[in-house]
Design a protein around this motif. Sequence first.
Motif, PDB file in Angstrom:
ATOM      1  N   ALA B  36       4.026   6.831  16.789  1.00 20.75           N
ATOM      2  CA  ALA B  36       3.105   5.924  16.123  1.00 20.75           C
ATOM      3  C   ALA B  36       2.073   6.707  15.313  1.00 20.75           C
ATOM      4  O   ALA B  36       2.009   7.935  15.385  1.00 20.75           O
ATOM      5  CB  ALA B  36       2.410   5.054  17.157  1.00 20.75           C
ATOM      6  N   ASN B  37       1.286   5.986  14.550  1.00 18.97           N
ATOM      7  CA  ASN B  37       0.162   6.584  13.846  1.00 18.97           C
ATOM      8  C   ASN B  37      -0.752   7.307  14.821  1.00 18.97           C
ATOM      9  O   ASN B  37      -1.089   6.774  15.857  1.00 18.97           O
ATOM     10  CB  ASN B  37      -0.652   5.460  13.176  1.00 18.97           C
ATOM     11  CG  ASN B  37      -0.542   5.538  11.686  1.00 18.97           C
ATOM     12  OD1 ASN B  37      -0.217   6.586  11.136  1.00 18.97           O
ATOM     13  ND2 ASN B  37      -0.789   4.420  11.022  1.00 18.97           N
ATOM     14  N   SER B 163       9.525   8.400   3.632  1.00 17.42           N
ATOM     15  CA  SER B 163       9.737   6.997   3.247  1.00 17.42           C
ATOM     16  C   SER B 163       8.416   6.253   3.039  1.00 17.42           C
ATOM     17  O   SER B 163       8.418   5.079   2.701  1.00 17.42           O
ATOM     18  CB  SER B 163      10.551   6.285   4.323  1.00 17.42           C
ATOM     19  OG  SER B 163       9.728   5.984   5.433  1.00 17.42           O
ATOM     20  N   MET B 164       7.286   6.959   3.252  1.00 22.16           N
ATOM     21  CA  MET B 164       6.016   6.249   3.236  1.00 22.16           C
ATOM     22  C   MET B 164       5.716   5.587   1.891  1.00 22.16           C
ATOM     23  O   MET B 164       5.795   6.209   0.839  1.00 22.16           O
ATOM     24  CB  MET B 164       4.870   7.205   3.573  1.00 22.16           C
ATOM     25  CG  MET B 164       3.607   6.433   3.977  1.00 22.16           C
ATOM     26  SD  MET B 164       2.149   7.400   3.750  1.00 22.16           S
ATOM     27  CE  MET B 164       2.200   8.466   5.167  1.00 22.16           C
ATOM     28  N   GLY B 165       5.415   4.296   1.952  1.00 24.78           N
ATOM     29  CA  GLY B 165       5.009   3.563   0.759  1.00 24.78           C
ATOM     30  C   GLY B 165       6.146   3.233  -0.208  1.00 24.78           C
ATOM     31  O   GLY B 165       5.894   2.864  -1.343  1.00 24.78           O
ATOM     32  N   LEU B 166       7.378   3.402   0.240  1.00 20.03           N
ATOM     33  CA  LEU B 166       8.498   3.139  -0.677  1.00 20.03           C
ATOM     34  C   LEU B 166       9.125   1.770  -0.411  1.00 20.03           C
ATOM     35  O   LEU B 166       9.109   1.263   0.711  1.00 20.03           O
ATOM     36  CB  LEU B 166       9.571   4.221  -0.533  1.00 20.03           C
ATOM     37  CG  LEU B 166       9.153   5.652  -0.826  1.00 20.03           C
ATOM     38  CD1 LEU B 166      10.379   6.554  -0.853  1.00 20.03           C
ATOM     39  CD2 LEU B 166       8.399   5.761  -2.130  1.00 20.03           C
ATOM     40  N   GLN B 193       7.753   7.373  10.438  1.00 20.46           N
ATOM     41  CA  GLN B 193       7.383   6.135  11.121  1.00 20.46           C
ATOM     42  C   GLN B 193       8.574   5.186  11.091  1.00 20.46           C
ATOM     43  O   GLN B 193       8.704   4.322  11.931  1.00 20.46           O
ATOM     44  CB  GLN B 193       6.208   5.488  10.402  1.00 20.46           C
ATOM     45  CG  GLN B 193       4.938   6.254  10.577  1.00 20.46           C
ATOM     46  CD  GLN B 193       3.751   5.323  10.718  1.00 20.46           C
ATOM     47  OE1 GLN B 193       3.766   4.395  11.508  1.00 20.46           O
ATOM     48  NE2 GLN B 193       2.723   5.588   9.929  1.00 20.46           N
ATOM     49  N   ASN B 194       9.424   5.345  10.067  1.00 19.25           N
ATOM     50  CA  ASN B 194      10.621   4.524   9.968  1.00 19.25           C
ATOM     51  C   ASN B 194      11.679   5.091  10.918  1.00 19.25           C
ATOM     52  O   ASN B 194      12.587   5.816  10.528  1.00 19.25           O
ATOM     53  CB  ASN B 194      11.130   4.543   8.519  1.00 19.25           C
ATOM     54  CG  ASN B 194      12.232   3.530   8.297  1.00 19.25           C
ATOM     55  OD1 ASN B 194      12.999   3.224   9.213  1.00 19.25           O
ATOM     56  ND2 ASN B 194      12.306   3.001   7.092  1.00 19.25           N
TER      57      ASN B 194
END
Lengths: 316, 236
Positions: B36-37, B163-166, B193-194
């Motif tokens: 997780a974050n 993958s962040m923000g895509l 995160q994915n």
Amino acid sequence: MDFAELVRGFPELTTTGLVQGAIYALIALGYTLVYGVLRLINFAHSEVFMIGTFGAIWTWAAFGLDSNSGAPSVGRSLLLIALAIVAAALLSGSVALLIEVTAYRPLRRRNAPPLAFLITAIGASYALMELMGTLTQRRQIGSPALLPADTLFSIGGWSVTPVQMLTLSVAIIMMVGLDWFVNRTRFGKGIRAVAQDANTAALMGVNKSRVIALVFVLGGLMAGVAAVFSDMKSGNTRYNIGFLLGLKAFSAAVLGGIGNLRGAAIGGIMLGLVENYGSALFGSQWRDLIAFVVLIVLLMFRPTGLLGESLGRARA
Amino acid sequence: MLLEIDNLKLLYGRIEALHGISLHVEQGEIVALIGANGAGKTTTMKAISGLHAISGGSIRFDGTDVSRLRADLRVIRGIGQSPEGRGVFPGMTVLENLEMGAYTRRDKADIAKDLAMVFDLFPRLHERRKQAGGTLSGGEQQMLAVGRALMTRPKLLLLDEPSMGLAPKLIQQIFEIITRINEQGTTILLVEQNAQQALSRAHRGYVLETGRIVKEGTGQELLHDPAVKEAYLGVA
């Protein structure tokens, strides 16, 4: 306001303004380079310049020339100037590197807050100024006459002396050279990378410490060249010459957009010209005031300076 | 073993962010680090690439201890990273950004070959090569960051949240490219995160929770682990 004076003296005011502006610009590049990479205003840079002015005079003294000696032949003068440029640039470059290694680098190692850097910068500046003040008994030291003071050429009412011509040409060569270095070479690319994102630059294999050292040296070299022409322009130097000139050059860097190399060049030239025109208009006792009023007014309308911030963010 | 991390500890100020992490990456693998974050994924990456000093434990890479080595020297040893937030140089063109990846390399012919390989993987970057990095879309910047890391010719490629923000379609595409890069011989350690995509592409994975590794296994094992499913895959 004396418009007649401005109109009558316009050609000469322009030439001397350009020469003074070129000196500001060369010094301003040092402020802007360091700021671009470290976001640090290196107040000790004025002393890097000051020591360069002595470096040039000591070089000439080593060849037996002082303020009382007659001007040598043109060929010999040019050679002596070239030697002084090399010596002053090396001296100023070394002093700048010394400041970085002994004053700033230890702070970076300890992750010191920005205020600590600022105070250190002011401290280093005073230390160097007082050191030179003590070494020279706080006396004004004259610089020898090197090139004939007569007119080299004149177009209409526009006359240019050899010293002015030389100052402008060398300044242009230095600025174009620096621009080329930063934008076209591998080391220059490293500088721009650290300026734009220091952590990512490290992930590309850029040695940040080396880039920082390089930036201080480059700024020092430019200030050393400026120092030689400052000596020739004013005919003397003093341990505290860096204070006002440094402040003006710093203003020039802010005027052009601190962190932006071309901005520093343009800001310097502009400041030199405006100061000259202004002092013709209002009287020369207002010279310094005019410079700072122009800076404040411009920043009110363009807070990031003429060309905006950041080293190589916009390529232009 | 290409990368071997043993009991790694790291402090942010006085707070310990990693409490003794051990993991390894074998030659040729894709290894995913999920969590997780705030679990410490990016922190782990920074420790491996040398952007953050460690306070305990060791990092061995390609047979030598690199725990105390400067970040720029680790790049030369063969650790390439596409950092969190992409780290594209905004004022440099796409081409200059890619050339920065080859900053420590001298062989021009070799660099040209890798540049062609990157343009082959990401044709979009070739179209945009003269454009400033700061003007690219998020997906293009991600491609640039990965391509630039490849230009360092890494033995180990670290990918931080590729993958962040895509958009979903782009996520699919970037993971396909990651698999292709791996098939061409580059070992990959991936933080994501994915978890779904990461674990289905990875040979092995680790689950990180508040600075500790709480689970490890093959990608498929973790993908079907009930606890992992519930916490990271959004299915009960």
